[in-house]
Design a protein around this motif. Structure first.
Motif, PDB file in Angstrom:
ATOM      1  N   HIS A 193     -62.818  40.564  49.669  1.00 41.06           N
ATOM      2  CA  HIS A 193     -61.855  40.050  48.688  1.00 41.06           C
ATOM      3  C   HIS A 193     -62.436  39.982  47.278  1.00 41.06           C
ATOM      4  O   HIS A 193     -61.915  39.241  46.424  1.00 41.06           O
ATOM      5  CB  HIS A 193     -61.314  38.672  49.100  1.00 41.06           C
ATOM      6  CG  HIS A 193     -60.634  38.681  50.426  1.00 41.06           C
ATOM      7  ND1 HIS A 193     -60.685  37.614  51.309  1.00 41.06           N
ATOM      8  CD2 HIS A 193     -59.899  39.646  51.060  1.00 41.06           C
ATOM      9  CE1 HIS A 193     -60.000  37.915  52.410  1.00 41.06           C
ATOM     10  NE2 HIS A 193     -59.516  39.137  52.276  1.00 41.06           N
ATOM     11  N   ARG A 251     -58.263  44.317  44.796  1.00 42.87           N
ATOM     12  CA  ARG A 251     -59.093  43.403  45.575  1.00 42.87           C
ATOM     13  C   ARG A 251     -59.707  44.196  46.723  1.00 42.87           C
ATOM     14  O   ARG A 251     -59.064  45.076  47.312  1.00 42.87           O
ATOM     15  CB  ARG A 251     -58.268  42.233  46.100  1.00 42.87           C
ATOM     16  CG  ARG A 251     -59.087  41.099  46.684  1.00 42.87           C
ATOM     17  CD  ARG A 251     -58.217  39.901  47.002  1.00 42.87           C
ATOM     18  NE  ARG A 251     -57.801  39.167  45.820  1.00 42.87           N
ATOM     19  CZ  ARG A 251     -58.549  38.239  45.223  1.00 42.87           C
ATOM     20  NH1 ARG A 251     -59.756  37.967  45.685  1.00 42.87           N
ATOM     21  NH2 ARG A 251     -58.090  37.606  44.173  1.00 42.87           N
ATOM     22  N   ASP A 311     -65.330  37.338  45.003  1.00 45.18           N
ATOM     23  CA  ASP A 311     -64.179  36.442  44.985  1.00 45.18           C
ATOM     24  C   ASP A 311     -64.612  35.035  44.573  1.00 45.18           C
ATOM     25  O   ASP A 311     -65.583  34.482  45.100  1.00 45.18           O
ATOM     26  CB  ASP A 311     -63.546  36.408  46.383  1.00 45.18           C
ATOM     27  CG  ASP A 311     -62.261  35.602  46.403  1.00 45.18           C
ATOM     28  OD1 ASP A 311     -61.535  35.620  45.398  1.00 45.18           O
ATOM     29  OD2 ASP A 311     -61.989  34.954  47.440  1.00 45.18           O
ATOM     30  N   GLY A 312     -63.911  34.468  43.598  1.00 44.21           N
ATOM     31  CA  GLY A 312     -64.202  33.103  43.167  1.00 44.21           C
ATOM     32  C   GLY A 312     -65.321  32.990  42.161  1.00 44.21           C
ATOM     33  O   GLY A 312     -65.652  31.880  41.737  1.00 44.21           O
ATOM     34  N   LEU A 313     -65.942  34.103  41.766  1.00 37.84           N
ATOM     35  CA  LEU A 313     -67.049  34.066  40.804  1.00 37.84           C
ATOM     36  C   LEU A 313     -66.659  34.867  39.560  1.00 37.84           C
ATOM     37  O   LEU A 313     -67.316  35.825  39.167  1.00 37.84           O
ATOM     38  CB  LEU A 313     -68.324  34.622  41.436  1.00 37.84           C
ATOM     39  CG  LEU A 313     -68.871  33.842  42.624  1.00 37.84           C
ATOM     40  CD1 LEU A 313     -70.083  34.533  43.201  1.00 37.84           C
ATOM     41  CD2 LEU A 313     -69.223  32.411  42.233  1.00 37.84           C
TER      42      LEU A 313
END
Length: 491
Positions: free
Chosen positions: A467, A454, A437-439
């Motif tokens: 996530h 997810r 998540d976020g990368l």
């Protein structure tokens, strides 16, 4: 002293020490399957299926142990973790033998065994198969043989020191820091006589011969482990330096701090242990090396066990009962922090101290989320589709759990997985990506990307893959052969 002036050893409390070692191994095996694999273990399982004399981030020993253990005991967390449980038992035994070298009688040897058995570090690396699992046992063996060499002055111990050092080099290059620290400590504090003659050269030759296959592989591939080490230092070096001292106090147990401090004082100041002075000096030298290089604080932990053994040797006479009670209380705390005794939902209580606990939860769910995404690819396109993972933990989980869910073998540019790719040129899409998540920077290398799922580990546990995004893309922006170098990464 014997007739030649060599300090005489006390009888070894072999049966009692073996009981402690067996108890630790038994506890570790009973709890071994309670959570799932750790991300590093999933990587080692994959690497073991690609045997080589080296990998970009490590020598071959740990992946080969993973392959051997699962071949004999089954590809499960318990089957994989027989090896670290036995190594932990070996570390307990070696710590007691070190205490004996330093003059401990039966009670001191048992205290040393219990101190190692209940320490957070030994329990942690005894539960999971990590490169550190082998390192701690190998380093203790090097230190025990070095202690025997120094105590007896008999140069014939050098080949044995060299052989174990070479074996440790087949697991991780960090043992070179130990060797350098011990040699500098010998030059500073003696006894320098053991460095004379041809026996030290014989020991070096034996060690080089044992480690030569990996060293040859590393040289042929441009020493990639140095690239990985530089990346770790650049990414985590400052944090490692800031946390170095606190972790030295916590990694074994705060209850053991007075013991290893007493052991250090005994090794460096006691006339009776003048011959062992180098082992006391080696610890601060190793700490300096780790701090300068930005290495992880636990790199120095095996020498702390050596100091603990010396402290138990001197503490046994008057404080054995108090120390035993403190060790028992500390061991119970360390078990809760490092071993899978809590329900997964309660792991946040300990993951802020030891995050590796949380990295054993959620891998089947990650594979199931990827399988849901894969089913969104039309059946006629799946022969040309690619499953891509951003890191080796994800790739390992997909490789292990994916076949039963209808998933193909995953590809990744992380660490040595990049050497096992790229996908064939005919696999031009779609591409299903799993990334933390976020990368999502990896998505820039693909076209028409949209999130289709997810990961949820089902425990509400915040770990590296909770996530994680499952992203379906139309294809790569360039042919795989041209794109692959850009997808390779080491950290």
């Amino acid at each position: 002293m014997d007739g030649g002036g060599v300090p005489r050893l006390r009888p070894f409390a072999g049966r009692a020490v073996a009981g402690v070692a067996a108890g630790v191994a038994g506890l570790l095996l009973v709890l071994s399957g309670r959570y799932g694999f750790h991300r590093d273990e999933l990587y080692f399982l994959m690497a073991g299926r690609h045997p080589a004399w080296g990998y970009v981030d490590q020598p071959p020993l740990t992946p080969l142990l993973a392959r051997a253990s699962t071949a004999v005991f089954g590809e499960s967390p318990t089957g994989l973790r027989v090896v670290p449980a036995l190594l932990a038992a070996g570390s307990v035994l070696l710590t007691a033998l070190l205490a004996r070298e330093f003059g401990a009688a039966r009670r001191g040897q048992l205290l040393a065994a219990w101190a190692a058995a209940g320490s957070a570090f030994v329990l942690a690396v005894g539960h999971l198969l990590l490169t550190s699992s082998v390192d701690v046992t190998a380093w203790l063996a090097v230190c025990l043989l070095t202690a025997r060499l120094l105590r007896t002055g008999d140069g014939r111990w050098w080949p044995a020191v060299g052989a174990v050092t070479g074996l440790a080099l087949l697991n991780k290059d960090l043992v070179l820091l130990l060797v350098a620290s011990l040699l500098l400590a010998l030059l500073a504090g003696g006894p320098r006589g053991v460095l004379r003659g041809w026996w030290p050269l014989a020991g070096a030759a034996v060690g080089l011969a044992v480690a030569l296959p990996d060293l040859w592989w590393e040289a042929a591939h441009g020493w990639p482990e140095l690239t990985v080490a530089a990346g770790i230092s650049a990414k985590d070096g400052l944090g490692n330096r800031l946390m170095f001292v606190p972790m030295q106090l916590l990694y074994l147990s705060p209850a053991l701090v007075p013991v290893w401090l007493r052991g250090h004082r005994s090794l460096t100041r006691s006339p009776e242990l003048r011959w062992a002075r180098a082992l006391g000096y080696a610890y601060p030298l190793l700490c300096v090396a780790v701090l300068v290089s930005g290495g992880k604080p636990y790199y120095a932990l095996p020498l702390l066990l050596v100091l603990t053994a010396a402290g138990c040797a001197t503490a046994a006479a008057g404080t054995g009962r108090v120390l035993t009670g403190g060790l028992l209380a500390a061991a119970l705390v360390n078990v809760v922090i490092t071993l899978p005794v809590l329900p997964p939902k309660l792991l946040p209580a300990v993951t802020w101290i030891y995050p590796e606990q949380g990295e054993q939860v959620g891998w089947p769910q990650l594979a199931m989320a990827a399988a849901d995404g894969w089913r969104q690819i039309p059946a006629e396109l799946r022969p040309r589709a690619v499953l891509f993972a951003a890191n080796y933990g994800e790739a390992g989980a997909l490789a292990h759990y994916g076949p039963a869910l209808g998933l193909p073998a995953p590809y990744s540019g992380h660490m040595s997985l990049a050497d096992w790719g790229p996908p064939p040129a005919t696999a031009d899409g779609p591409v299903l990506i799993v990334h933390p998540d976020g990368l999502g920077a990896v998505e820039r290398e693909f076209t028409g990307c949209r999130q289709v799922g997810r990961v949820d580990n089902g425990q509400g546990l915040a770990n590296q893959e909770q996530h994680a995004a499952v992203v379906l893309c139309a294809g790569p922006v360039a042919p795989w052969a041209r794109l692959w170098p850009r997808l390779r990464h080491y950290y």
